[in-house]
Motif scaffolding. Structure first.
Motif, PDB file in Angstrom:
ATOM      1  N   LEU A 162       0.834  -1.208   0.000  1.00 30.44           N
ATOM      2  CA  LEU A 162       0.000   0.000   0.000  1.00 30.44           C
ATOM      3  C   LEU A 162       0.866   1.255   0.000  1.00 30.44           C
ATOM      4  CD1 LEU A 162      -2.854   1.196   0.124  1.00 30.44           C
ATOM      5  CD2 LEU A 162      -2.696   1.073   2.612  1.00 30.44           C
ATOM      6  N   LEU A 163       1.940   1.247   0.795  1.00 31.35           N
ATOM      7  CA  LEU A 163       2.827   2.408   0.836  1.00 31.35           C
ATOM      8  C   LEU A 163       3.588   2.585  -0.475  1.00 31.35           C
ATOM      9  CD1 LEU A 163       4.181   2.217   4.494  1.00 31.35           C
ATOM     10  CD2 LEU A 163       2.556   3.864   3.543  1.00 31.35           C
ATOM     11  N   VAL A 164       3.993   1.494  -1.112  1.00 35.69           N
ATOM     12  CA  VAL A 164       4.653   1.593  -2.416  1.00 35.69           C
ATOM     13  C   VAL A 164       3.672   2.159  -3.442  1.00 35.69           C
ATOM     14  CG1 VAL A 164       5.597   0.250  -4.361  1.00 35.69           C
ATOM     15  CG2 VAL A 164       6.400  -0.175  -2.023  1.00 35.69           C
ATOM     16  N   GLY A 165       2.455   1.647  -3.454  1.00 32.41           N
ATOM     17  CA  GLY A 165       1.446   2.132  -4.409  1.00 32.41           C
ATOM     18  C   GLY A 165       1.121   3.598  -4.232  1.00 32.41           C
ATOM     19  N   THR A 166       0.883   4.021  -2.990  1.00 35.29           N
ATOM     20  CA  THR A 166       0.560   5.433  -2.763  1.00 35.29           C
ATOM     21  C   THR A 166       1.779   6.316  -3.012  1.00 35.29           C
ATOM     22  OG1 THR A 166       0.892   5.160  -0.373  1.00 35.29           O
ATOM     23  CG2 THR A 166      -1.380   5.025  -1.204  1.00 35.29           C
ATOM     24  N   SER A 167       2.980   5.784  -2.741  1.00 35.22           N
ATOM     25  CA  SER A 167       4.198   6.550  -3.032  1.00 35.22           C
ATOM     26  C   SER A 167       4.357   6.775  -4.534  1.00 35.22           C
ATOM     27  CB  SER A 167       5.433   5.830  -2.482  1.00 35.22           C
ATOM     28  OG  SER A 167       5.397   5.790  -1.077  1.00 35.22           O
ATOM     29  N   MET A 212       1.947   6.763  -6.709  1.00 37.07           N
ATOM     30  CA  MET A 212       0.874   7.667  -7.114  1.00 37.07           C
ATOM     31  C   MET A 212       1.262   9.129  -6.848  1.00 37.07           C
ATOM     32  SD  MET A 212      -3.072   7.830  -5.812  1.00 37.07           S
ATOM     33  CE  MET A 212      -2.653   8.558  -4.233  1.00 37.07           C
ATOM     34  N   MET A 213       1.920   9.382  -5.732  1.00 36.45           N
ATOM     35  CA  MET A 213       2.301  10.756  -5.398  1.00 36.45           C
ATOM     36  C   MET A 213       3.607  11.179  -6.073  1.00 36.45           C
ATOM     37  SD  MET A 213      -0.249  11.808  -3.913  1.00 36.45           S
ATOM     38  CE  MET A 213       0.400  13.438  -3.712  1.00 36.45           C
ATOM     39  N   ALA A 214       4.428  10.225  -6.513  1.00 31.85           N
ATOM     40  CA  ALA A 214       5.682  10.571  -7.185  1.00 31.85           C
ATOM     41  C   ALA A 214       5.433  11.115  -8.594  1.00 31.85           C
ATOM     42  CB  ALA A 214       6.604   9.354  -7.248  1.00 31.85           C
ATOM     43  N   ILE A 215       4.383  10.639  -9.250  1.00 33.25           N
ATOM     44  CA  ILE A 215       4.139  11.045 -10.634  1.00 33.25           C
ATOM     45  C   ILE A 215       3.955  12.557 -10.771  1.00 33.25           C
ATOM     46  CG2 ILE A 215       2.503  10.862 -12.572  1.00 33.25           C
ATOM     47  CD1 ILE A 215       2.299   7.845 -11.827  1.00 33.25           C
TER      48      ILE A 215
END
Length: 152
Positions: A60-65, A67-70
């Motif tokens: 979940l943290l990798v996915g949200t990270s 998402m916010m990195a883009i």
């Protein structure tokens, strides 16, 4: 004494897009910061819950990270890659992030305020990129394009 006006320097489409993505990121950060003050938010984090997504996991943290990195990367990509690629990325990611904001902006009034601003900026990103002049258009360079915020 003669009145002098400020110089209206042309701002390139690339810089406009990078500034819009930078502004979106600042709005995200402010909304997330104020979200920490919502009653129960910190307790939920301490308990290992990422509301409303459920238990905090590495995935979940990798996915949200990601998402916010883009949007952060789009600040650079708007100016650092070829025009055709930059335009495509902006036209593609703008609506995606508009949708993400529409799904997450509900609840407390401050989230809705930030959401409206974020949606306005992501739609301006799409509009600006969509209207990016093509090479060789007669009499138009990217600095002369009409824009609702940047003038002319």
């Amino acid at each position: 004494m003669a009145q002098r006006s400020l110089d209206e320097a042309r701002v390139s489409i690339r810089i406009q897009l990078a500034a819009l993505w930078g502004s979106v990121m600042f709005l995200y950060l402010c909304a997330d910061y104020f979200g920490l003050y919502v009653p129960g938010a910190l307790q939920s984090m301490i308990a290992g819950q990422m509301r409303p997504l459920g238990p905090t996991t590495q995935g979940l943290l990798v996915g949200t990270s990601l998402m916010m990195a883009i949007p952060s990367l789009m600040v650079f990509l708007s100016v650092g890659v070829r025009a055709r690629i930059s335009r495509g990325l902006n036209v593609g990611f703008g609506p995606l992030y508009t949708g993400i904001i529409l799904m997450t902006m509900w609840g407390w009034a401050f989230y809705r305020i930030y959401g409206v601003l974020e949606i306005t900026f992501t739609l301006l990103i799409v509009w600006t990129a969509w209207r990016w002049p093509r090479a060789g258009e007669v009499g138009i360079d990217e600095g002369q394009m009409s824009h609702p915020i940047y003038g002319r």
